[in-house]
Enzyme design. Sequence first.
Site, PDB file in Angstrom:
ATOM      1  N   PRO A  93      42.344 -53.342 -54.942  1.00  0.00           N
ATOM      2  CA  PRO A  93      42.863 -53.690 -56.277  1.00  0.00           C
ATOM      3  C   PRO A  93      43.021 -52.445 -57.146  1.00  0.00           C
ATOM      4  CG  PRO A  93      41.085 -55.177 -55.632  1.00  0.00           C
ATOM      5  CD  PRO A  93      41.117 -54.088 -54.608  1.00  0.00           C
ATOM      6  N   GLY A  94      44.122 -52.390 -57.881  1.00  0.00           N
ATOM      7  CA  GLY A  94      44.341 -51.309 -58.820  1.00  0.00           C
ATOM      8  C   GLY A  94      44.978 -50.067 -58.250  1.00  0.00           C
ATOM      9  N   THR A  95      45.441 -50.111 -56.999  1.00  0.00           N
ATOM     10  CA  THR A  95      46.013 -48.919 -56.379  1.00  0.00           C
ATOM     11  C   THR A  95      47.505 -48.766 -56.661  1.00  0.00           C
ATOM     12  OG1 THR A  95      46.232 -50.195 -54.326  1.00  0.00           O
ATOM     13  CG2 THR A  95      44.312 -48.760 -54.539  1.00  0.00           C
ATOM     14  N   GLU A 114      13.450 -40.431 -62.771  1.00  0.00           N
ATOM     15  CA  GLU A 114      14.745 -39.775 -62.580  1.00  0.00           C
ATOM     16  C   GLU A 114      14.581 -38.333 -62.115  1.00  0.00           C
ATOM     17  OE1 GLU A 114      17.325 -41.555 -62.534  1.00  0.00           O
ATOM     18  OE2 GLU A 114      16.314 -43.315 -63.341  1.00  0.00           O
ATOM     19  N   LYS A 139      50.149 -51.374 -56.156  1.00  0.00           N
ATOM     20  CA  LYS A 139      51.075 -52.071 -55.257  1.00  0.00           C
ATOM     21  C   LYS A 139      52.231 -52.690 -56.039  1.00  0.00           C
ATOM     22  CE  LYS A 139      47.701 -54.629 -53.677  1.00  0.00           C
ATOM     23  NZ  LYS A 139      46.539 -53.983 -54.339  1.00  0.00           N
TER      24      LYS A 139
END
Length: 635
Positions: free
Chosen positions: A201-203, A422, A205
Site C-alpha cells: 500500500p502507498g507505493t 534505553e 499503483k
Amino acid sequence: MNNFGKNVAIWAIIGLVLMMVFNQFTKRQDTQNQIEYSAFISDVEGGRVQSVSIEGHPLRGQWIKGRRADGSAFATYAPYDPQLVNQLIKSNVRFSAKPEEEPSMMMSLFVSWFPMLLLIGVWVFFMRQMQGGGKGGAFSFGKSKARMLDQEQNTVTFADVAGCDEAKEEVKEIVDYLRDPTRYQALGGRIPRGVLLAGSPGTGKTLLAKAIAGEAKVPFFSISGSDFVEMFVGVGAARVRDMFENAKKNSPCIIFIDEIDAVGRQRGAGVGGGNDEREQTLNQLLVEMDGFDTNSTVIVIAATNRPDVLDPALQRPGRFDRQVVVPLPDIRGREQILNVHMRKVPIAIDVKPEIIGRGTPGFSGADLANLVNEAALFAARRNKRLVDMEDFESAKDKIMMGAERRSMVMTDEEKKNTAYHESGHAIVAKLLPKSDPVHKVTIIPRGRALGLTMQLPVQDRYAYDRDFLLQRVSVLFGGRIAEELFMNQMTTGASNDFERATQMARDMVTRYGMSDALGPMVYGENEGEVFLGRSVTTHKNMSEATMQQVDAEIRRIINAQYAIARQLLEDNRPIVEAMAAALLELETIDADQIDDIMAGKPPRAPRPVTAIVPINLNPPSDGATVVTETPAQET
C-alpha cells in the site's frame, strides 16, 4: 427523452396536489357559518329562513334580512328527515333540490391511486439510496459506476511518478501501443490486454495507472473492485458488461480497477464455500477480458496488494498477461519522491533530500508525502516562512517514533529506570559490529512508549544474515539487563522486547534453517485460507520429539544472546552510567552525542530547537518503525 418524461410526471403530481388543496380550500369556504340542524329547524319554525338549497344531506340557505344576521348565508348537514319538505312548505320557505355533487373523475382516480403511487415513490426513493443516488435512477442497477477522465481532466504524467523506474519501463510500451497501434500490429505483435500492478500500500499503483493514461492521452475509466458487487444478484455482472461496452465506445482507452482482490479472489475458497454474486461478477470479468477483438485498443489495468489471493484464471495469458511489481522505493527512489513532493512547499537551502531519503528506510511514496506535509505543519507552527531540515527531523521523529507526550507525568524513579533501559539497548547496539547504527535515544514518552532507541541502517537491507539476527536479539535484551544491573529490579517495560526476541529466535529455527542442531529444514508450515488473505491456520508437520528439540534450540539461542548482552553491559558500566545521566539531563541524545559518550567524553551541547507556537495544528502520526522501545507499564 428520459428527462422530459421525468419532468412531465413531476409536474402532473404537483398539479394533482394543488387541485386537492384547492378543493379542500373551496369546501372550507362553503362551510363557513355552519350551524346545527336543530338551530336550522328552529329558524324555519320561527320564520327566519328565506330560502334553502337541498343537495343531498348538505343544506345551504339564507336567512331573511333584518331578522337574523342581515340575510347572510348558512349551511348545515341534515340527517334523513321525511318531514323536512312539509315543514319548509308550512313555513313558506322557498327551497330547491338537486343531487349531491360528485367528485371529478381526476380526483377520484387520484384518491383511489394515491396509496399505490405513494408506495411506488417510497420504493423508488429507497432504491436510489441503496444505489448511492447515482445516475440513471432506481432502475439503473446494471449501470457501471466507473468514472471517466478525459485527456483534459487527467494531467498526470510519468514526471509525477518517481521511485519505480523499473515499473515505468514495463508500462511504457503500453503507452507506445496506445499512441500508435499499427507499429506493433504490422509485425504481428499483440500488446498485453491486462496489466496487474502489485505492490505494498502507498507505493503509487494508482498514480502509475493515471500516468499511463496521461502519457497516452486516452480516456481513463476508474472504478474500485467493491463497486461491482451489490446486495442484488446479477448486478455486478451487469455492471461489468456495461463498463466494457462504454470502454469500447471510447477506445482507445484504459480501464483501471483498483483493489481488484475485492472481486477477483479465488473461486470456491473460504469457510462455507464461495460467494455466488462475487463469483458471477468474476466470471463476467473473465469473459469480457478474453472476449476482446484481437486488435482491441482497450487495456485493463488492475491494482492489488495481495496478488496471491487472485483467481488463477484471472492471471493467465490473454487476460492479465503481465504482472508489474511496484516495490517500496530504495534510497535513490525515496530521494526522487521527496523531490516531487517538495515542489509544492517552500524549502530552505539546508534541506538535503538525499539525507532524508537515507534516514527513512521502508517508507512508501505515501509515507514520504506525509513526511513532507508534517514538516510543513511543523514549520507553520514555528512561524517560519520556509521548511528547513529541523522541521523534517521533527516530522520524521513524529512519524517513526510517535508524537511526544510531554504532559505525561512520570516519577523520578520511572524516568531513571527508563534512562537505564534505553541506555542498555543503545550501548549493546553500539558495541556489536553488525548491529544497525543508533540514530537517536529518548526518554520522552512517544505514542504508547515511555522511551525509544531508534536505529537506522546505513543502506537498505534486502536479506539478513545469521549474525545480524543474533545480535539483534542481544540488543532487544539490553534494556531488561540494564534494569537488573543498575536498578536491581524488573519491570514490565521489557515485555515487547521479549516477545520480539522470542519470535525472531523461533523464525531462525523454524523458517530460516539457521540452527546447527536442527539443520536447514522448515518446521511448521503455514497454510493460509485464501478468503481472508492471511494465514489463519498453522499445520505443524512434526512430532512431539521434534517440537521439544525446536523449543530447546530457541531457548539455547535466547540464553546465549542474553549472556552476551549482559557481559557487554557489565564490562561497560561507566558508559551506561554516563549515558543514563545524559538522558536524565537532556531527555534526547542524537548519534553525535552517543559517539561522545562511547568515547568517554561529555556529550556535546544539543542543537538549539526553535520554539513551537502552541496553536491547534497537530495531525495524527503514522506508525513507528523503531527497533527498541519501553512500553508503558502493563499489569
